[in-house]
Write a protein that holds these residues in place. Structure first.
Motif: not given
Length: 374
Positions: A328, A160, A205, A374, A155, A323-326
């Motif tokens: 940015k 990224t 996070k 993402m 994902s 990925v898990e905690h998005k």
């Protein structure tokens, strides 16, 4: 013996952005493609997808790092698809999307290599690093050490992932080295840069920490706030006022630990000044000397630790955490190797926030964020 299932015919030459002389822009050259049939046991052969631009690339251009062999291809932040692998590689398969590690050739036999996994990349017998004695990721095909690489989550896009090959893993390990518990305070000195804005998000996070973000630039302070710091402080207000503000928000004691990602001479002393007695300062930024006031070290028992990139397991953990905690990434995307000199000049002049990457292979699967990535 290399394992390969690639059916594509490789060209004889490839495009590369190379350092051909110090204090000169990258030169866009045609150079020979690495030999896919002559891999060492731990090698991975990549078709490069996206390469990251790091602040260290400016240091390579200046010749700051010792013993750089010229000409050499820039960038130590590489991602790509495996076309072939060496005989000892069992963690990856041909066709995997991977993030490249920076180091090569650790011995595997010394106490450090046999010690805790998260210190193996410190091996004193390792050979070299990308953009020092071996070509880096600003080229179309690349050989990397499979023991230092990590799988990119399905994902996550290459764009990224690439900047995480330095900024992400270095920030992640630095926060871990602070060894804090949820609810405790951490300061990020240099919080509005490529590493800092990631460290803020990781601390909050993934670790449940409260964050003091410290910067001395208007744009850095803005990014610090956007990244979610609980307290944003301008280092330009002066040490006395600065320490007073931190103590006001931390029960009068200061933060439990501070992570310094700024190369300013005053940054490490600033980190120590706002850390509570018996606390820890973790130094990441590369500067000639790290100096702390004796008062902080002796009378307040402030501990200084260094942190160097990250190990393979730490890098893999970091990627899945992003990925898990998005988390940015403030990213600036450039298209094509010929764009590298312009991107480097923009970095030098502070013309963008966060990180930057260069798309080397527009046709690679999952190159850019979008759809399910993402």
């Amino acid at each position: 013996m290399a394992t390969t299932t690639t059916t594509q015919s490789l060209p004889s030459n490839m495009l590369a952005a190379q350092i051909v002389g110090f204090h000169k822009p990258h030169s866009i050259n045609k150079i020979p493609v690495p030999d896919i049939n002559n891999l060492n046991p731990h090698d991975l052969y990549l078709k490069v997808a996206v390469s990251g631009l790091c602040h260290s690339d400016l240091e390579y251009l200046k010749g700051t790092f010792p013993h750089i062999s010229l000409p050499i291809t820039g960038s130590h932040e590489g991602t790509g698809v495996i076309l072939a692998k060496g005989s000892a590689v069992d963690y990856f398969n041909v066709g995997d999307r991977i993030l490249a590690g920076q180091t090569f050739g650790r011995c595997g036999e010394c106490d450090i290599c046999k010690g805790p996994e998260n210190y193996r990349h410190y091996c004193p017998h390792r050979e070299t690093m990308m953009s020092v004695h071996r070509n880096g990721a600003f080229q179309e095909y690349l050989i990397v050490d499979g023991r230092e690489a990590a799988l990119i989550p399905d994902s996550m896009s290459f764009a990224t992932a690439a900047p995480l090959a330095c900024a992400g893993m270095t920030s992640w390990r630095g926060v871990k080295q602070c060894e804090l518990k949820p609810g405790q305070w951490i300061a990020i000195v240099g919080s509005g840069g490529g590493l800092g804005h990631l460290a803020i998000q990781m601390a909050k996070k993934a670790f449940g920490l409260k964050v003091v973000g410290v910067d001395a630039r208007d744009e850095g302070l803005a990014l610090t706030e956007e990244a979610g710091a609980d307290l944003v402080l301008d280092a330009r207000i002066g040490k006395e006022n600065f320490v007073e503000q931190v103590h006001k928000h931390t029960d009068g004691k200061g933060v439990h630990a501070a992570l310094n990602v700024s190369d300013a001479k005053s940054a490490a002393p600033t980190a120590a000044a706002i850390t509570r007695d018996h606390g820890t300062v973790v130094q990441i930024a590369l500067i000639d000397e790290v100096s702390l006031p004796f008062h902080d070290v002796i009378f307040r028992n402030i501990h200084l630790k260094g942190s160097f990139m990250a190990s393979q397991a730490e890098i893999q953990e970091m990627l899945y955490t992003v990925v898990e905690h998005k988390i940015k990434l403030e990213n600036n995307i450039f298209h094509g190797i010929p764009e590298i000199p312009r991107a480097v000049e923009m970095l030098r002049n502070g013309e963008y926030r966060g990180k930057a990457c260069i798309v080397v292979d527009e046709g690679a699967p999952g190159t850019l964020p979008g759809d399910s990535r993402m």
